[in-house]
Design a protein around this motif. Structure first.
Motif, PDB file in Angstrom:
ATOM      1  N   ASN A  56       0.817  -1.212   0.000  1.00 18.94           N
ATOM      2  CA  ASN A  56       0.000   0.000   0.000  1.00 18.94           C
ATOM      3  C   ASN A  56       0.850   1.260   0.000  1.00 18.94           C
ATOM      4  O   ASN A  56       0.402   2.303  -0.476  1.00 18.94           O
ATOM      5  CB  ASN A  56      -0.939   0.003   1.206  1.00 18.94           C
ATOM      6  N   ASN A  74       3.427   1.812  -1.816  1.00 24.23           N
ATOM      7  CA  ASN A  74       3.863   2.110  -3.188  1.00 24.23           C
ATOM      8  C   ASN A  74       2.695   2.191  -4.173  1.00 24.23           C
ATOM      9  O   ASN A  74       2.918   2.212  -5.382  1.00 24.23           O
ATOM     10  CB  ASN A  74       4.837   1.026  -3.660  1.00 24.23           C
ATOM     11  N   GLU A  75       1.477   2.249  -3.665  1.00 23.69           N
ATOM     12  CA  GLU A  75       0.301   2.225  -4.529  1.00 23.69           C
ATOM     13  C   GLU A  75       0.295   3.394  -5.520  1.00 23.69           C
ATOM     14  O   GLU A  75       0.076   3.197  -6.724  1.00 23.69           O
ATOM     15  CB  GLU A  75      -0.983   2.260  -3.694  1.00 23.69           C
ATOM     16  N   GLN A  76       0.566   4.613  -5.055  1.00 19.96           N
ATOM     17  CA  GLN A  76       0.543   5.788  -5.921  1.00 19.96           C
ATOM     18  C   GLN A  76       1.590   5.669  -7.026  1.00 19.96           C
ATOM     19  O   GLN A  76       1.316   5.959  -8.188  1.00 19.96           O
ATOM     20  CB  GLN A  76       0.811   7.054  -5.092  1.00 19.96           C
ATOM     21  N   GLU A  77       2.779   5.211  -6.668  1.00 21.25           N
ATOM     22  CA  GLU A  77       3.842   5.068  -7.661  1.00 21.25           C
ATOM     23  C   GLU A  77       3.492   3.984  -8.678  1.00 21.25           C
ATOM     24  O   GLU A  77       3.742   4.129  -9.875  1.00 21.25           O
ATOM     25  CB  GLU A  77       5.168   4.726  -6.970  1.00 21.25           C
ATOM     26  N   THR A  78       2.884   2.904  -8.235  1.00 25.33           N
ATOM     27  CA  THR A  78       2.491   1.823  -9.129  1.00 25.33           C
ATOM     28  C   THR A  78       1.435   2.294 -10.114  1.00 25.33           C
ATOM     29  O   THR A  78       1.529   2.036 -11.322  1.00 25.33           O
ATOM     30  CB  THR A  78       1.953   0.625  -8.319  1.00 25.33           C
ATOM     31  N   VAL A  79       0.445   3.019  -9.626  1.00 19.80           N
ATOM     32  CA  VAL A  79      -0.616   3.535 -10.492  1.00 19.80           C
ATOM     33  C   VAL A  79      -0.021   4.511 -11.502  1.00 19.80           C
ATOM     34  O   VAL A  79      -0.345   4.486 -12.695  1.00 19.80           O
ATOM     35  CB  VAL A  79      -1.735   4.198  -9.653  1.00 19.80           C
ATOM     36  N   SER A  80       0.884   5.376 -11.050  1.00 20.03           N
ATOM     37  CA  SER A  80       1.531   6.338 -11.935  1.00 20.03           C
ATOM     38  C   SER A  80       2.330   5.619 -13.024  1.00 20.03           C
ATOM     39  O   SER A  80       2.276   5.994 -14.196  1.00 20.03           O
ATOM     40  CB  SER A  80       2.451   7.245 -11.119  1.00 20.03           C
ATOM     41  N   THR A  81       3.050   4.565 -12.653  1.00 18.47           N
ATOM     42  CA  THR A  81       3.837   3.797 -13.616  1.00 18.47           C
ATOM     43  C   THR A  81       2.934   3.114 -14.629  1.00 18.47           C
ATOM     44  O   THR A  81       3.233   3.093 -15.828  1.00 18.47           O
ATOM     45  CB  THR A  81       4.714   2.758 -12.891  1.00 18.47           C
ATOM     46  N   ARG A 115      -0.056   4.111 -15.595  1.00 17.11           N
ATOM     47  CA  ARG A 115      -0.598   5.154 -16.475  1.00 17.11           C
ATOM     48  C   ARG A 115       0.439   5.572 -17.507  1.00 17.11           C
ATOM     49  O   ARG A 115       0.124   5.770 -18.678  1.00 17.11           O
ATOM     50  CB  ARG A 115      -1.056   6.364 -15.653  1.00 17.11           C
TER      51      ARG A 115
END
Length: 94
Positions: free
Chosen positions: A3, A5-12, A14
């Protein structure tokens, strides 16, 4: 993924989606010979002379019917101040 790294994963993800949509277009550089360039220039000069002749004819027609001919306002890049607004075909051909 955690959780944290969730924002970074979603950004990657996209970014990857946008990167897949990129289309490259190949364009071959074409070097023209001096003869080709001269021929193209002559064609453009001929078309310009035709356009100027047509413009002159239409202006004469307007004057014949006593309709005011609009003046062309020279742009800043058109030339020196005080230069004629519309050069004649002979001036352009030199």
């Amino acid at each position: 993924p955690s959780n944290l790294n969730e924002q970074e994963t979603v950004s990657t993800l996209r970014f990857g989606q946008r990167a897949k949509m990129i289309k490259n277009v190949v364009k071959v550089n074409h070097e023209r010979s001096a003869e080709e360039l001269k021929r193209i220039l002559e064609k453009k000069e001929h078309l310009l002379a035709e356009a100027l002749a047509r413009s002159g004819f239409l202006e004469a027609l307007l004057r014949e019917h006593r309709i005011a001919v609009p003046e062309v306002v020279p742009s800043a890049s058109a030339g020196a101040p005080g230069a004629p607004a519309r050069p004649g075909a002979a001036e352009l051909m030199d």
